[in-house]
Design an enzyme around this catalytic site. Structure first.
Site, PDB file in Angstrom:
ATOM      1  N   ASN A  76      14.567 -14.891 -44.108  1.00  0.00           N
ATOM      2  CA  ASN A  76      13.312 -15.415 -43.576  1.00  0.00           C
ATOM      3  C   ASN A  76      12.215 -14.531 -44.178  1.00  0.00           C
ATOM      4  OD1 ASN A  76      11.040 -16.162 -42.236  1.00  0.00           O
ATOM      5  ND2 ASN A  76      11.969 -16.191 -40.199  1.00  0.00           N
ATOM      6  N   ARG A  81       4.281 -11.313 -30.844  1.00  0.00           N
ATOM      7  CA  ARG A  81       3.410 -12.145 -31.695  1.00  0.00           C
ATOM      8  C   ARG A  81       3.518 -13.627 -31.294  1.00  0.00           C
ATOM      9  NH1 ARG A  81       6.040 -13.588 -37.600  1.00  0.00           N
ATOM     10  NH2 ARG A  81       3.907 -14.245 -37.997  1.00  0.00           N
ATOM     11  N   HIS A 137      13.334 -20.407 -41.309  1.00  0.00           N
ATOM     12  CA  HIS A 137      12.076 -20.166 -40.605  1.00  0.00           C
ATOM     13  C   HIS A 137      12.260 -20.548 -39.152  1.00  0.00           C
ATOM     14  CE1 HIS A 137      10.070 -19.454 -44.364  1.00  0.00           C
ATOM     15  NE2 HIS A 137      10.688 -20.512 -44.833  1.00  0.00           N
ATOM     16  N   ARG A 184       2.755 -27.118 -39.724  1.00  0.00           N
ATOM     17  CA  ARG A 184       1.695 -26.155 -39.420  1.00  0.00           C
ATOM     18  C   ARG A 184       0.604 -26.253 -40.507  1.00  0.00           C
ATOM     19  NH1 ARG A 184       4.413 -20.556 -38.127  1.00  0.00           N
ATOM     20  NH2 ARG A 184       2.252 -20.129 -37.485  1.00  0.00           N
ATOM     21  N   TYR A 196       6.595 -18.524 -31.676  1.00  0.00           N
ATOM     22  CA  TYR A 196       7.844 -17.853 -32.049  1.00  0.00           C
ATOM     23  C   TYR A 196       8.758 -17.541 -30.868  1.00  0.00           C
ATOM     24  CZ  TYR A 196       5.414 -17.413 -36.489  1.00  0.00           C
ATOM     25  OH  TYR A 196       4.755 -17.696 -37.654  1.00  0.00           O
ATOM     26  N   ALA A 250       5.680 -14.393 -44.093  1.00  0.00           N
ATOM     27  CA  ALA A 250       4.473 -14.747 -44.867  1.00  0.00           C
ATOM     28  C   ALA A 250       4.712 -14.705 -46.381  1.00  0.00           C
ATOM     29  CB  ALA A 250       3.327 -13.821 -44.496  1.00  0.00           C
ATOM     30  N   PRO A 305       7.851  -9.701 -43.102  1.00  0.00           N
ATOM     31  CA  PRO A 305       6.793  -9.061 -42.329  1.00  0.00           C
ATOM     32  C   PRO A 305       6.475  -9.734 -40.997  1.00  0.00           C
ATOM     33  CG  PRO A 305       5.881 -10.235 -44.213  1.00  0.00           C
ATOM     34  CD  PRO A 305       7.378 -10.207 -44.390  1.00  0.00           C
ATOM     35  N   ASN A 306       6.216  -8.893 -40.029  1.00  0.00           N
ATOM     36  CA  ASN A 306       5.793  -9.280 -38.673  1.00  0.00           C
ATOM     37  C   ASN A 306       6.907  -9.858 -37.815  1.00  0.00           C
ATOM     38  OD1 ASN A 306       2.978  -8.570 -39.073  1.00  0.00           O
ATOM     39  ND2 ASN A 306       2.907 -10.313 -40.465  1.00  0.00           N
ATOM     40  N   GLU A 340      17.401 -20.116 -46.792  1.00  0.00           N
ATOM     41  CA  GLU A 340      16.076 -19.738 -46.284  1.00  0.00           C
ATOM     42  C   GLU A 340      15.953 -20.251 -44.847  1.00  0.00           C
ATOM     43  OE1 GLU A 340      13.115 -21.841 -48.499  1.00  0.00           O
ATOM     44  OE2 GLU A 340      11.423 -20.948 -47.414  1.00  0.00           O
TER      45      GLU A 340
HETATM   46  C1  DQA Z   1       7.887 -17.884 -40.441  1.00  0.00           C
HETATM   47  C2  DQA Z   1       6.811 -18.886 -40.884  1.00  0.00           C
HETATM   48  C3  DQA Z   1       5.817 -18.209 -41.813  1.00  0.00           C
HETATM   49  O1  DQA Z   1       4.822 -19.153 -42.234  1.00  0.00           O
HETATM   50  C4  DQA Z   1       5.114 -17.074 -41.113  1.00  0.00           C
HETATM   51  O2  DQA Z   1       4.248 -16.406 -41.996  1.00  0.00           O
HETATM   52  C5  DQA Z   1       6.057 -16.130 -40.464  1.00  0.00           C
HETATM   53  C6  DQA Z   1       7.279 -16.640 -39.837  1.00  0.00           C
HETATM   54  C7  DQA Z   1       8.836 -18.497 -39.396  1.00  0.00           C
HETATM   55  O3  DQA Z   1       9.900 -17.907 -39.182  1.00  0.00           O
HETATM   56  O4  DQA Z   1       8.539 -19.524 -38.799  1.00  0.00           O
HETATM   57  O5  DQA Z   1       5.783 -14.943 -40.359  1.00  0.00           O
HETATM   58  O6  DQA Z   1       8.654 -17.543 -41.581  1.00  0.00           O
END
Ligand code: DQA
Length: 143
Positions: free
Chosen positions: A74, A17, A100, A107, A22, A77, A9-10, A98
């Site tokens: 990835n 964002r 990120h 963080r 990011y 959240a 998501p997002n 995985e």
């Molecule tokens: C994320 C890190 C997560 O904590 C966050 O909720 C994201 C992006 C990252 O790629 O750094 O949406 O996975």
């Protein structure tokens, strides 16, 4: 070799964002980047994104029937909340990395917990787009 890259998501909002965290590149830029890395390595890839936990679980399950050789995920959240995604990865038992974009360990505390890490062979964080390259290369080299 067939890889599946899943973004949660997002991540479709990349470029809009929180660019300080990011970056300014868009989700389309990320798709192009992943596709070009896989093309260079002559690896087939599908890049999938969803904002919905159940849809991500469905796509992971489908990976079993599609005979996917490796998953880069990835979970965004859902990393920090989803036992369902962890269980789906365990169910299909496909080698998984995985990723990120940001360094989740530096963080908020809640980002330090990852359910997916309990299954993933490797977790790469804080390398931005490069993290996806490292993940793809890891899956190619472990073959
Ligand atoms: C994320 C890190 C997560 O904590 C966050 O909720 C994201 C992006 C990252 O790629 O750094 O949406 O996975």
């Amino acid at each position: 070799m067939k890889l599946l890259v899943i973004n949660g998501p997002n991540l479709n909002m990349l470029g809009i964002r929180e660019p300080d965290i990011y970056g300014k590149r868009t989700y389309g830029d990320l798709e192009n980047y992943i596709n070009s890395i896989c093309n260079e390595n002559m690896v087939e890839v599908e890049v999938y994104q969803s904002n919905h936990e159940g849809a991500i679980i469905d796509r992971i399950q489908q990976a079993y029937f599609d005979k996917i050789d490796g998953i880069v995920i990835n979970p965004a959240a859902y990393t920090h909340t989803s036992v369902g995604i962890l269980d789906a990865l365990k169910a299909v038992s496909i080698p998984t990395v995985e990723v990120h974009l940001s360094n989740v360990n530096e963080r908020e505390d809640f980002r330090k917990k990852s359910f997916v890490s309990l299954f993933a062979e490797k977790t790469i964080c804080g390398l931005g787009f490069e993290g996806y390259k490292a993940a793809v290369e890891y899956l190619i080299n472990r073959q």
